[in-house]
Each structure stands twice: as C-alpha cells, then as structure tokens.
Design a protein around this motif. Sequence first.
Motif, PDB file in Angstrom:
ATOM      1  N   TYR A 259       0.834  -1.202   0.000  1.00 19.33           N
ATOM      2  CA  TYR A 259       0.000   0.000   0.000  1.00 19.33           C
ATOM      3  C   TYR A 259       0.875   1.261   0.000  1.00 19.33           C
ATOM      4  N   GLN A 260       1.848   1.310   0.885  1.00 20.05           N
ATOM      5  CA  GLN A 260       2.707   2.488   0.985  1.00 20.05           C
ATOM      6  C   GLN A 260       3.558   2.686  -0.263  1.00 20.05           C
ATOM      7  N   LEU A 261       4.018   1.605  -0.879  1.00 20.26           N
ATOM      8  CA  LEU A 261       4.764   1.742  -2.135  1.00 20.26           C
ATOM      9  C   LEU A 261       3.888   2.363  -3.217  1.00 20.26           C
ATOM     10  N   ILE A 262       2.679   1.834  -3.378  1.00 19.75           N
ATOM     11  CA  ILE A 262       1.781   2.315  -4.433  1.00 19.75           C
ATOM     12  C   ILE A 262       1.283   3.722  -4.126  1.00 19.75           C
ATOM     13  N   ASN A 263       0.887   3.957  -2.887  1.00 21.63           N
ATOM     14  CA  ASN A 263       0.263   5.226  -2.521  1.00 21.63           C
ATOM     15  C   ASN A 263       1.251   6.362  -2.291  1.00 21.63           C
ATOM     16  N   ARG A 264       2.480   6.052  -1.864  1.00 24.30           N
ATOM     17  CA  ARG A 264       3.414   7.122  -1.522  1.00 24.30           C
ATOM     18  C   ARG A 264       4.674   7.170  -2.371  1.00 24.30           C
ATOM     19  N   LYS A 265       5.099   6.035  -2.907  1.00 17.74           N
ATOM     20  CA  LYS A 265       6.373   6.008  -3.639  1.00 17.74           C
ATOM     21  C   LYS A 265       6.193   5.992  -5.154  1.00 17.74           C
TER      22      LYS A 265
ATOM     23  N   ARG B 155     -13.357  -3.626   8.154  1.00 18.63           N
ATOM     24  CA  ARG B 155     -11.972  -3.175   8.008  1.00 18.63           C
ATOM     25  C   ARG B 155     -11.939  -1.682   7.712  1.00 18.63           C
ATOM     26  N   VAL B 156     -11.135  -0.950   8.468  1.00 18.74           N
ATOM     27  CA  VAL B 156     -11.006   0.499   8.292  1.00 18.74           C
ATOM     28  C   VAL B 156     -10.186   0.775   7.033  1.00 18.74           C
ATOM     29  N   ARG B 157     -10.636   1.742   6.269  1.00 22.00           N
ATOM     30  CA  ARG B 157      -9.908   2.108   5.055  1.00 22.00           C
ATOM     31  C   ARG B 157      -8.532   2.684   5.414  1.00 22.00           C
ATOM     32  N   PRO B 158      -7.545   2.445   4.549  1.00 18.46           N
ATOM     33  CA  PRO B 158      -6.197   2.930   4.843  1.00 18.46           C
ATOM     34  C   PRO B 158      -6.113   4.459   4.923  1.00 18.46           C
ATOM     35  N   CYS B 159      -6.983   5.156   4.239  1.00 20.17           N
ATOM     36  CA  CYS B 159      -6.964   6.620   4.284  1.00 20.17           C
ATOM     37  C   CYS B 159      -7.340   7.152   5.663  1.00 20.17           C
TER      38      CYS B 159
ATOM     39  N   LEU C 167      -0.204   5.057   8.644  1.00 20.37           N
ATOM     40  CA  LEU C 167       0.274   4.789   7.289  1.00 20.37           C
ATOM     41  C   LEU C 167       0.674   6.061   6.544  1.00 20.37           C
ATOM     42  N   SER C 168       0.367   7.204   7.107  1.00 23.75           N
ATOM     43  CA  SER C 168       0.605   8.487   6.441  1.00 23.75           C
ATOM     44  C   SER C 168       0.104   8.462   5.000  1.00 23.75           C
ATOM     45  N   PRO C 169      -1.183   8.196   4.821  1.00 27.32           N
ATOM     46  CA  PRO C 169      -1.710   8.086   3.458  1.00 27.32           C
ATOM     47  C   PRO C 169      -1.593   9.399   2.677  1.00 27.32           C
ATOM     48  N   ARG C 170      -1.318   9.256   1.416  1.00 24.33           N
ATOM     49  CA  ARG C 170      -1.235  10.391   0.496  1.00 24.33           C
ATOM     50  C   ARG C 170      -2.578  10.464  -0.217  1.00 24.33           C
ATOM     51  N   ILE C 171      -3.371  11.458   0.126  1.00 25.64           N
ATOM     52  CA  ILE C 171      -4.703  11.589  -0.450  1.00 25.64           C
ATOM     53  C   ILE C 171      -4.704  12.782  -1.401  1.00 25.64           C
TER      54      ILE C 171
ATOM     55  N   GLY D 216      -5.339   5.774  -2.237  1.00 27.27           N
ATOM     56  CA  GLY D 216      -5.275   5.644  -0.786  1.00 27.27           C
ATOM     57  C   GLY D 216      -6.533   5.152  -0.112  1.00 27.27           C
ATOM     58  N   VAL D 217      -7.514   4.704  -0.870  1.00 24.17           N
ATOM     59  CA  VAL D 217      -8.801   4.333  -0.262  1.00 24.17           C
ATOM     60  C   VAL D 217      -8.992   2.828  -0.060  1.00 24.17           C
TER      61      VAL D 217
END
Length: 187
Positions: free
Chosen positions: A10-16, A82-86, A91-95, A152-153
């Motif tokens: 998730y963090q690779l796809i959403n932040r990197k 399950r809570v959404r990652p955002c 996770l410091s999601p990038r929205i 991020g959702v």
Amino acid sequence: MINSFDSTLYQLINRKWTSENLDFLMFNFSDKVFWIPFYVIVIFMMTKIFKKKTPLVLVFIGLALLGADRLTSGVMKPLFGRVRPCHEVSLSPRIIEGVHCSDTGSMASSHAANHFAIAVFMILLYGVSKRSNMVFWLLWASAVAYSRVYLGVHYPTDVIVGGLVGAACGFISYKLYVLTSKKIYKE
C-alpha cells in the motif's frame, strides 16, 4: 489488523510510485462519470454485433454488477469492518485533492468487484480465444482496481478480493445469460 504485505505494498503504491500525471489519471480511473462515454461506445458496438440480444446482454451485465456490488458493499464491508487505509494515520496516506475517503469498510473493493464483473462477462461474451479482447478487459479492470490503492482508499488485498468476487459474479451471470438466451432465442 493489517498484515505487513498489505501495508508495505500500500505504501509503495500510494506514496512512492506516484507522479502528477498518474494522480490525474488514477483520479479519473476511479471516477464513475469518467467512464460514461466509454460505456456508451461499448453499448453502441454491442448493438451492431448482438442486435436484438443487446437488451438481454445488458440485463445480465446489470445482474453481474448488482451481485458484485451487493456482495462487497452489502455483505463483506459490514462483515469485515476493516477500516480504510486513508483513515489509518500510522500509514501516512497520500490523499489527492478531491478524493473522498468513505467511512464504509475497506474489504472488499466495490470498484474492483464491479469492473472485474464487467470484464469477465465481456471476455466470455466476445470469446476467451480472442487474446486482445481478454487483455483489454483485464487491463481496464486492473487499472481501475489499482487506482483505488493509488488513491489511498483501499489496501491491495481489498482490490484483489474485490476483483475475485467480481470475476465470479461476471462468470455466473454470463452462464445464466447463455442459458436464458438459448431459451428465449431457441438456439
């Protein structure tokens, strides 16, 4: 509890693995309105090929969508809770601006389920042996599913499970379409 595979990917796809161009593309891939012209073209082309069967095809695509959406949104999301990652601050999601982080559950992705339901139905309708047909529909559904993680959702497993649920609904609906079509059109 989120496993390390899910949070790491998730963090690779959403932040990197991001860029401004991808932000625009992924935002639109997740937007239902964005796809309306595409659906209109698909239905128009369908009328040229399937003629009088087109309404029946559309009914069974609708049933595939209904099944996929109700299973994911009506059954799985409340069941898993399950809570959404955002919403996961750790996770410091990038929205991206304009992306809505729903309060509904994350498991499983309805976007992925709905698009894979359509994709599998269309692959079977036009023929599995037509490789370009299969590649097109699978890439299309995968791009929409990927966009949900990128934005991020959803977690990666949310879209994988959603895709599998949708594929099953598309398969079942297609088989029902074939049975119904044979009875109606005496094939």
